[in-house]
Design a protein around this motif. Structure first.
Motif, PDB file in Angstrom:
ATOM      1  N   GLY A 124       0.781  -1.222   0.000  1.00 39.16           N
ATOM      2  CA  GLY A 124       0.000   0.000   0.000  1.00 39.16           C
ATOM      3  C   GLY A 124       0.811   1.268   0.000  1.00 39.16           C
ATOM      4  N   ALA A 125       2.127   1.157   0.001  1.00 39.39           N
ATOM      5  CA  ALA A 125       2.991   2.341   0.021  1.00 39.39           C
ATOM      6  C   ALA A 125       3.496   2.652  -1.385  1.00 39.39           C
ATOM      7  N   ALA A 126       4.040   3.860  -1.534  1.00 37.71           N
ATOM      8  CA  ALA A 126       4.454   4.336  -2.856  1.00 37.71           C
ATOM      9  C   ALA A 126       5.614   3.543  -3.433  1.00 37.71           C
ATOM     10  N   GLY A 127       6.529   3.094  -2.581  1.00 34.48           N
ATOM     11  CA  GLY A 127       7.700   2.379  -3.077  1.00 34.48           C
ATOM     12  C   GLY A 127       7.342   1.099  -3.793  1.00 34.48           C
ATOM     13  N   LEU A 128       6.534   0.254  -3.161  1.00 34.32           N
ATOM     14  CA  LEU A 128       6.144  -1.009  -3.779  1.00 34.32           C
ATOM     15  C   LEU A 128       5.356  -0.763  -5.061  1.00 34.32           C
ATOM     16  N   ALA A 129       4.502   0.247  -5.048  1.00 33.52           N
ATOM     17  CA  ALA A 129       3.728   0.570  -6.248  1.00 33.52           C
ATOM     18  C   ALA A 129       4.632   0.981  -7.410  1.00 33.52           C
ATOM     19  N   ALA A 130       5.788   1.560  -7.084  1.00 33.80           N
ATOM     20  CA  ALA A 130       6.726   1.996  -8.125  1.00 33.80           C
ATOM     21  C   ALA A 130       7.661   0.882  -8.578  1.00 33.80           C
ATOM     22  N   GLY A 131       7.595  -0.278  -7.924  1.00 33.22           N
ATOM     23  CA  GLY A 131       8.444  -1.405  -8.316  1.00 33.22           C
ATOM     24  C   GLY A 131       9.608  -1.669  -7.391  1.00 33.22           C
ATOM     25  N   LEU A 132       9.652  -0.964  -6.245  1.00 32.91           N
ATOM     26  CA  LEU A 132      10.725  -1.176  -5.279  1.00 32.91           C
ATOM     27  C   LEU A 132      10.303  -2.268  -4.306  1.00 32.91           C
ATOM     28  N   ASP A 133      10.934  -3.422  -4.404  1.00 32.32           N
ATOM     29  CA  ASP A 133      10.606  -4.537  -3.521  1.00 32.32           C
ATOM     30  C   ASP A 133      11.907  -5.186  -3.068  1.00 32.32           C
ATOM     31  N   ARG A 134      11.787  -6.190  -2.223  1.00 29.40           N
ATOM     32  CA  ARG A 134      12.963  -6.875  -1.672  1.00 29.40           C
ATOM     33  C   ARG A 134      13.919  -7.276  -2.794  1.00 29.40           C
ATOM     34  N   GLY A 135      15.189  -6.947  -2.613  1.00 34.25           N
ATOM     35  CA  GLY A 135      16.210  -7.292  -3.593  1.00 34.25           C
ATOM     36  C   GLY A 135      16.508  -6.208  -4.603  1.00 34.25           C
ATOM     37  N   THR A 136      15.690  -5.146  -4.630  1.00 39.22           N
ATOM     38  CA  THR A 136      15.940  -4.037  -5.555  1.00 39.22           C
ATOM     39  C   THR A 136      17.176  -3.251  -5.126  1.00 39.22           C
ATOM     40  N   GLU A 137      18.051  -2.945  -6.074  1.00 41.06           N
ATOM     41  CA  GLU A 137      19.202  -2.092  -5.788  1.00 41.06           C
ATOM     42  C   GLU A 137      18.931  -0.682  -6.273  1.00 41.06           C
ATOM     43  N   ILE A 138      19.061   0.299  -5.388  1.00 43.73           N
ATOM     44  CA  ILE A 138      18.948   1.706  -5.769  1.00 43.73           C
ATOM     45  C   ILE A 138      20.339   2.221  -6.104  1.00 43.73           C
ATOM     46  N   THR A 139      20.495   2.739  -7.312  1.00 41.63           N
ATOM     47  CA  THR A 139      21.832   3.123  -7.775  1.00 41.63           C
ATOM     48  C   THR A 139      22.032   4.632  -7.891  1.00 41.63           C
ATOM     49  N   ALA A 140      20.931   5.415  -7.944  1.00 40.54           N
ATOM     50  CA  ALA A 140      21.076   6.873  -8.041  1.00 40.54           C
ATOM     51  C   ALA A 140      19.828   7.543  -7.480  1.00 40.54           C
ATOM     52  N   ILE A 141      20.022   8.767  -6.939  1.00 46.85           N
ATOM     53  CA  ILE A 141      18.943   9.510  -6.285  1.00 46.85           C
ATOM     54  C   ILE A 141      19.036  10.968  -6.710  1.00 46.85           C
ATOM     55  N   GLY A 142      17.894  11.583  -6.982  1.00 43.00           N
ATOM     56  CA  GLY A 142      17.876  12.998  -7.320  1.00 43.00           C
ATOM     57  C   GLY A 142      16.525  13.610  -7.073  1.00 43.00           C
ATOM     58  N   THR A 143      16.465  14.942  -7.111  1.00 47.09           N
ATOM     59  CA  THR A 143      15.172  15.608  -7.012  1.00 47.09           C
ATOM     60  C   THR A 143      14.505  15.689  -8.377  1.00 47.09           C
ATOM     61  N   SER A 144      15.297  15.423  -9.422  1.00 50.85           N
ATOM     62  CA  SER A 144      14.778  15.343 -10.793  1.00 50.85           C
ATOM     63  C   SER A 144      15.708  14.445 -11.593  1.00 50.85           C
ATOM     64  N   ALA A 145      15.276  14.092 -12.791  1.00 46.75           N
ATOM     65  CA  ALA A 145      16.111  13.245 -13.639  1.00 46.75           C
ATOM     66  C   ALA A 145      17.390  13.960 -14.053  1.00 46.75           C
ATOM     67  N   ALA A 146      17.384  15.289 -13.964  1.00 49.79           N
ATOM     68  CA  ALA A 146      18.539  16.067 -14.417  1.00 49.79           C
ATOM     69  C   ALA A 146      19.664  16.129 -13.387  1.00 49.79           C
ATOM     70  N   ASN A 147      19.357  15.842 -12.116  1.00 51.21           N
ATOM     71  CA  ASN A 147      20.415  15.978 -11.108  1.00 51.21           C
ATOM     72  C   ASN A 147      20.619  14.695 -10.304  1.00 51.21           C
ATOM     73  N   LEU A 148      20.417  13.559 -10.940  1.00 51.37           N
ATOM     74  CA  LEU A 148      20.654  12.279 -10.271  1.00 51.37           C
ATOM     75  C   LEU A 148      22.110  12.170  -9.819  1.00 51.37           C
ATOM     76  N   GLN A 149      22.300  11.719  -8.587  1.00 46.87           N
ATOM     77  CA  GLN A 149      23.637  11.440  -8.074  1.00 46.87           C
ATOM     78  C   GLN A 149      23.737   9.944  -7.788  1.00 46.87           C
ATOM     79  N   SER A 150      24.839   9.356  -8.166  1.00 47.45           N
ATOM     80  CA  SER A 150      24.990   7.927  -7.925  1.00 47.45           C
ATOM     81  C   SER A 150      25.114   7.666  -6.426  1.00 47.45           C
ATOM     82  N   VAL A 151      24.614   6.525  -6.006  1.00 43.19           N
ATOM     83  CA  VAL A 151      24.712   6.149  -4.605  1.00 43.19           C
ATOM     84  C   VAL A 151      26.174   6.038  -4.185  1.00 43.19           C
TER      85      VAL A 151
END
Length: 481
Positions: free
Chosen positions: A134-161
């Motif tokens: 019921g949370a946003a993460g699972l709805a977006a496809g983030l589940d057990r075993g998913t690796e997050i490799t980059a984070i940003g406030t937009s697609a233009a400023n993604l920073q690698s983990v």
């Protein structure tokens, strides 16, 4: 000072509580505070009053020059530093918000993506180990075993983990994920287990911290034709966890389950009331016998309590139990496990990795006018045999142990997952490799891990991603975002 004797915590990073009304030490309502009433000095006075009267280890309190500390958190850390050095209080004494903690306990919800994250301390890789329905993460496809490799406030400023870890360690990654407020949006690049890399914009929302997952919280596994119960409790901190446990055990009782796998692998503890209900559900035929004892310092021995098994309609009489733990398993989860030793003996095993090692718990002491709750280590829990010295983890006191990995490439509840497979091997009488006692290994959890990282101490191979000053939900569910 309002003493919440009924609000007893036994969790890794801070504890757990009871939803029962406060008792003791009440008094008249406190007037609206002035700034001086809630000054650092006033709050230090309150903390000193709590520690000097109630702290479980009075001989392990330090005298601190107040001029050397700039906030209450650091002051509490300094006062209990000798107990920490003796491995008795690993950041279990801390300050928090009364309103925020009560809201967590009673509402059972938080704001975020609804995922729990851990990272590889050697390679600085960030993984989802659990996702809430019921949370946003699972709805977006983030589940057990998913690796997050980059984070940003937009697609233009993604920073690698990896770059975030290199620039500022775990805190930089936590900061990049943003505050725990509904409406916060981040763009994440991630790779699901067995999938391909993708980018999604995910917005934090309020979500239910369901203690027993609708997907895998309570299952009946088939092991060569034998029915084995599987119960996965995420946390003891949510008051409704007791009722969810009752529902899960109803199906075990209905199908005659007597062998059980209890999965506490990420459970940092919580409400003692919930751990008591868990014991009752495991105590069919033991009503009136000792479940656990709570022991305070000598000057407060009048507050000691003995908790007896109580009748539960859905209780079972287990004949063999395997408890899955990691270094993130602490307090209430350890209390339940330790309390089973006198009754199951050689038919009980610890599976996975050694637990954290926290046989102590906290009371909450409130300075209500300042929204301040001081969580102080006040008691130790012991089982019916008065055993409770597992400060280096349960592996050293359990009748049997079986080492196994935490296989995040498989779902929780899957019989093929490494720890569950090892638990089934124990229940089936098959051989296993013992866990090495003497300290928590594997994934670690709790506030103290964030503190340890800040102080440059050594850490396990994988640990929850934890900010330096976690919110109440992150105190109880390490790695929650």
């Amino acid at each position: 000072m309002s003493l919440l004797l009924s609000v007893s915590l036994v969790a890794c990073g801070g504890g757990g509580s009871s939803s029962a009304p406060p008792t003791g030490g009440g008094g008249a309502p406190t007037p609206t505070p002035t700034s001086s009433a809630c000054s650092l000095s006033a709050r230090q006075d309150f903390a000193d009053q709590v520690l000097n009267e109630w702290y479980l280890f009075p001989d392990l309190l330090a005298t601190v020059n107040r001029a050397t500390v700039g906030n209450l958190d650091d002051y509490l850390d300094a006062r209990v530093a000798p107990a920490r050095a003796a491995n008795r209080d690993r950041f279990f004494t801390f300050a928090t918000s009364i309103a925020e903690e009560n809201a967590l306990i009673n509402s059972g919800s938080s704001a975020g993506f609804g995922i729990r994250l851990s990272y590889d301390t050697a390679n600085r890789r960030l993984f989802v180990v659990e996702a809430y329905e019921g949370a946003a993460g699972l709805a977006a496809g983030l589940d057990r075993g998913t690796e997050i490799t980059a984070i940003g406030t937009s697609a233009a400023n993604l920073q690698s983990v990896s770059a975030l870890f290199a620039s500022g360690g775990a805190q930089a990654v936590a900061d990049a994920l943003g505050p725990s407020t509904a409406g916060t949006t981040r763009v994440l690049r991630f790779t699901p287990a067995g999938g391909t890399s993708q980018e999604r914009s995910v917005t934090k929302t309020d979500f239910a911290l369901d203690p027993v997952s609708d997907r895998y919280g309570g299952l009946i596994l088939n092991d060569g034709g034998k029915r084995v119960g599987y119960i996965n409790l995420r946390t003891f901190i949510i008051a409704d966890a007791a009722n969810q446990l009752r529902s899960a055990f109803a199906q075990f009782a209905a199908q005659g389950v007597t062998e059980l796998i209890i999965d506490f692998r990420y459970n940092g503890g919580g409400l003692i009331d919930v751990s008591d209900v868990f014991g009752d559900l495991l105590g069919r035929g033991r009503t009136g016998q000792v479940w656990s004892r709570t022991v305070l310092r000598a000057s407060k021995s009048a507050e000691n309590e003995t908790r007896l098994f109580q009748a539960e309609p859905n209780a079972i009489a287990p004949t063999k139990v395997a408890v899955i733990t990691t270094g993130a398993s602490a307090s209430a989860s350890e209390l339940v496990t330790n309390s089973l030793i006198p009754y199951l003996g050689s038919n009980l095993a610890l599976v996975g990795a050694n637990s954290f090692g926290k046989p102590v718990g906290q009371f909450g002491f409130d300075l209500a006018s300042c929204d301040l709750r001081v969580r102080a280590v006040v008691f130790q829990t012991v089982n019916a045999n008065n055993q409770g010295e597992y400060y280096t983890g349960l592996a050293g006191v359990m009748p049997n142990t079986c080492r196994a990995g935490d296989d995040i490439t498989r779902p929780l509840g899957d019989p093929r997952e490494a720890s569950i497979a090892a638990a089934l091997d124990f229940l089936g009488g098959r051989a296993c490799t013992p866990i090495t006692a003497g300290g928590a290994d594997g994934i670690a959890g709790g506030l103290e891990q964030g503190q340890a990282a800040r102080q440059g101490l050594s850490l396990p191979e994988r640990q929850p991603l934890q900010p330096r000053r976690p919110n109440p939900a992150q105190h109880e569910l390490p790695g929650l975002f």
